[in-house]
Design an enzyme around this catalytic site. Structure first.
Site: not given
Ligand code: PGA
Length: 252
Positions: A9, A11, A96, A98, A168, A174, A214
């Site tokens: 992803n 983003k 997601h 976010e 997640e 993140g 992460s």
């Molecule tokens: P990240 O994001 O690997 O940077 O923690 C994962 C995600 O949001 O799908």
């Protein structure tokens, strides 16, 4: 046998030339990749057609990061399932955290979007997960149960088999803080059991459940080795071909 998947992803990262470069590098990598997992990317929507052209052999599945719950019309800024399908995209990430946090996505929206994707022959990657407060209050099982039921349990057995779920935990996205492989396995097994209770064990065994939050080259192998973890949804580490390919190779 359910699919093993590593999905990136991107983003809201990378300008067009950086995105093109990363796609090229990934296409070259995929030419020689013998890993037994499917590889997907979800670049910013603006770059989807470039991604489709770059991965013309289908060596990388192309996904959008969110899709509209409307079919067409006066919805400024949105992209429909028909549009996605018309460029040959494989599917969409849905709900997601976010999108939930900044754009008011809910599991009811997700429910409609998942169904729309399936009706179009697209693959939905449906995301769920608890916040830090919810985990601290020991509510994570209840939260996941509720999310999964609202978003997915109106589907038929044949439909739910085609959904990819990404667990997640919000506190791991993140932040550099990863769920332990045991924590991931615990929730993945819990989700699979929910599906088994509703649709039967055979159906539950077909559903790929990815872990996200992460995932890095140094922890992917251990997380993916757990029996109910079928791969990962990767954010930050999907932005460099060395890291992303090292995660793909965790399946070798
Ligand atoms: P990240 O994001 O690997 O940077 O923690 C994962 C995600 O949001 O799908």
């Amino acid at each position: 046998m359910r699919k093993k998947i590593v999905a990136g992803n991107w983003k809201m990262n990378l300008d067009f030339s950086q995105a093109q470069q990363l796609m090229q590098q990934l296409a070259e990598y995929q030419n020689n990749n013998t890993s037994a997992c499917e590889v997907y990317i979800a670049p910013p929507a603006l770059y989807l057609t470039t991604a489709k052209n770059t991965f013309s052999k289908g060596e990388v599945g192309v996904f959008i990061q969110e899709v509209s719950e409307h079919t067409s019309g006066a919805y400024t800024g949105e992209v429909s399932v028909d549009m996605l399908s018309s460029i040959g995209a494989q599917g969409a990430i849905i709900a997601h955290s976010e999108r939930r946090q900044y754009h008011g996505e809910t599991d009811s929206h997700a429910n409609r979007k998942v169904k729309m994707c399936l009706d179009k022959g697209l693959t939905p990657i449906y995301c769920n997960g608890e916040t830090l407060e919810q985990r601290k209050a020991n509510q994570h099982f209840e939260v996941i149960k509720n999310q999964t039921e609202v978003a997915l349990f109106t589907l038929t057995a044949e439909e739910i088999k085609k959904v990819v779920i990404a667990y997640e935990p919000v506190w791991a996205i993140g932040t550099g803080e990863t769920a332990t492989p045991e924590q991931a396995q615990e929730i993945h097994a819990f989700i699979r059991n929910l599906i088994a209770d509703k649709y039967g064990k055979e159906v539950a065994e077909e559903v790929s459940i990815l872990y996200g939050g992460s995932v890095k080259p140094n922890n992917a192998k251990e997380i993916f080795s757990k029996p109910d973890v079928d791969g990962g949804l990767i954010g930050g580490a999907a932005l460099k071909v060395e890291d992303f390919s090292a995660i793909i190779e965790a399946f070798n």
